[in-house]
Design a protein around this motif. Structure first.
Motif, PDB file in Angstrom:
ATOM      1  N   GLY A  38      40.936  60.151  53.055  1.00 21.62           N
ATOM      2  CA  GLY A  38      40.138  61.355  52.903  1.00 21.62           C
ATOM      3  C   GLY A  38      38.876  61.181  52.083  1.00 21.62           C
ATOM      4  O   GLY A  38      38.173  62.162  51.813  1.00 21.62           O
ATOM      5  N   LYS A  39      38.579  59.959  51.692  1.00 23.58           N
ATOM      6  CA  LYS A  39      37.392  59.712  50.871  1.00 23.58           C
ATOM      7  C   LYS A  39      36.455  58.730  51.558  1.00 23.58           C
ATOM      8  O   LYS A  39      36.849  58.011  52.477  1.00 23.58           O
ATOM      9  N   GLU A  40      35.209  58.706  51.089  1.00 25.75           N
ATOM     10  CA  GLU A  40      34.237  57.775  51.630  1.00 25.75           C
ATOM     11  C   GLU A  40      34.494  56.367  51.072  1.00 25.75           C
ATOM     12  O   GLU A  40      35.072  56.202  49.998  1.00 25.75           O
ATOM     13  N   ARG A  41      34.030  55.381  51.825  1.00 23.71           N
ATOM     14  CA  ARG A  41      34.129  54.007  51.348  1.00 23.71           C
ATOM     15  C   ARG A  41      33.225  53.849  50.130  1.00 23.71           C
ATOM     16  O   ARG A  41      32.078  54.295  50.133  1.00 23.71           O
ATOM     17  N   GLU A  42      33.753  53.199  49.087  1.00 19.98           N
ATOM     18  CA  GLU A  42      32.985  53.057  47.867  1.00 19.98           C
ATOM     19  C   GLU A  42      32.902  51.602  47.427  1.00 19.98           C
ATOM     20  O   GLU A  42      33.809  50.799  47.676  1.00 19.98           O
ATOM     21  N   PHE A  43      31.826  51.285  46.744  1.00 20.33           N
ATOM     22  CA  PHE A  43      31.570  49.954  46.223  1.00 20.33           C
ATOM     23  C   PHE A  43      32.530  49.670  45.067  1.00 20.33           C
ATOM     24  O   PHE A  43      32.704  50.506  44.182  1.00 20.33           O
ATOM     25  N   VAL A  44      33.135  48.478  45.088  1.00 16.65           N
ATOM     26  CA  VAL A  44      34.008  48.051  43.989  1.00 16.65           C
ATOM     27  C   VAL A  44      33.282  47.023  43.124  1.00 16.65           C
ATOM     28  O   VAL A  44      33.241  47.142  41.901  1.00 16.65           O
ATOM     29  N   ALA A  48      44.109  52.274  48.078  1.00 17.17           N
ATOM     30  CA  ALA A  48      43.061  52.339  49.095  1.00 17.17           C
ATOM     31  C   ALA A  48      43.192  51.129  50.018  1.00 17.17           C
ATOM     32  O   ALA A  48      43.945  50.192  49.721  1.00 17.17           O
ATOM     33  N   VAL A  49      42.426  51.174  51.088  1.00 13.28           N
ATOM     34  CA  VAL A  49      42.220  49.972  51.889  1.00 13.28           C
ATOM     35  C   VAL A  49      41.011  49.259  51.291  1.00 13.28           C
ATOM     36  O   VAL A  49      39.950  49.878  51.113  1.00 13.28           O
ATOM     37  N   TYR A  50      41.180  47.995  50.976  1.00 12.09           N
ATOM     38  CA  TYR A  50      40.119  47.206  50.365  1.00 12.09           C
ATOM     39  C   TYR A  50      39.468  46.331  51.430  1.00 12.09           C
ATOM     40  O   TYR A  50      40.162  45.618  52.172  1.00 12.09           O
ATOM     41  N   TYR A  51      38.139  46.391  51.468  1.00 14.00           N
ATOM     42  CA  TYR A  51      37.367  45.665  52.466  1.00 14.00           C
ATOM     43  C   TYR A  51      36.487  44.612  51.798  1.00 14.00           C
ATOM     44  O   TYR A  51      35.769  44.914  50.840  1.00 14.00           O
ATOM     45  N   CYS A  52      36.540  43.426  52.345  1.00 15.95           N
ATOM     46  CA  CYS A  52      35.606  42.390  51.927  1.00 15.95           C
ATOM     47  C   CYS A  52      34.301  42.588  52.689  1.00 15.95           C
ATOM     48  O   CYS A  52      34.306  42.996  53.861  1.00 15.95           O
ATOM     49  N   ALA A  53      33.197  42.303  52.025  1.00 10.41           N
ATOM     50  CA  ALA A  53      31.888  42.485  52.639  1.00 10.41           C
ATOM     51  C   ALA A  53      31.022  41.255  52.421  1.00 10.41           C
ATOM     52  O   ALA A  53      30.970  40.710  51.317  1.00 10.41           O
ATOM     53  N   TRP A  54      30.356  40.820  53.484  1.00 11.87           N
ATOM     54  CA  TRP A  54      29.363  39.738  53.409  1.00 11.87           C
ATOM     55  C   TRP A  54      28.015  40.385  53.621  1.00 11.87           C
ATOM     56  O   TRP A  54      27.781  41.049  54.642  1.00 11.87           O
ATOM     57  N   SER A  55      27.120  40.207  52.663  1.00  9.41           N
ATOM     58  CA  SER A  55      25.855  40.924  52.677  1.00  9.41           C
ATOM     59  C   SER A  55      24.736  40.106  53.297  1.00  9.41           C
ATOM     60  O   SER A  55      24.679  38.892  53.134  1.00  9.41           O
ATOM     61  N   TRP A  56      23.831  40.793  53.978  1.00  8.77           N
ATOM     62  CA  TRP A  56      22.623  40.141  54.458  1.00  8.77           C
ATOM     63  C   TRP A  56      21.652  39.864  53.306  1.00  8.77           C
ATOM     64  O   TRP A  56      20.728  39.079  53.449  1.00  8.77           O
TER      65      TRP A  56
END
Length: 123
Positions: free
Chosen positions: A42-48, A92-100
């Motif tokens: 129910g929440k937006e994805r947030e930066f960790v 939460a569901v934790y997502y790994c991110a690779w940045s441009w």
């Protein structure tokens, strides 16, 4: 195209610890930042937090500062998220991110995402 695979999620009691791993492969480059985001129901994805390619600069969200630690692995394009003193609010569901980009303050609009791994903290 960049592929990201996360591992290490699970169920833990409040106050406990978990470590998440992320490995990126594909058309990766050596100067790009990587990091972690999370999304609770129910929440937006947030930066960790995010880490530069060299590992010398790391940023954290205020909500996790002092409890979570991001680090680079010895293998190129591998990062870890060590989570301690976990709270039910960290579920939460934790997502790994690779940045441009190269900045550790990762812009969610310019990343590749992993599929996510569930972290559940029981009270």
């Amino acid at each position: 195209q960049v592929q990201l695979v996360e591992s290490g999620g699970g169920l833990v009691q409040a106050g406990g610890s978990l470590r998440l791993d992320c490995a990126a492969s594909g058309r990766t480059f050596s100067r790009n930042a990587m990091g972690w985001f999370r999304q609770a129901p129910g929440k937006e994805r947030e930066f960790v937090g995010g880490i530069t390619a060299s590992g010398t600069t790391i940023y954290y969200a205020d909500s996790v500062k002092g409890r979570f630690t991001i680090s680079r692995g010895d293998v190129k394009n591998t990062i870890y998220l060590q989570m301690s003193s976990l709270e039910p609010e960290d579920t939460a569901v934790y997502y790994c991110a690779w940045s441009w980009g190269t900045s550790a303050r990762i812009d969610w609009r310019s990343v590749y995402w992993g599929r996510g791994t569930q972290v559940t903290v029981s009270s």
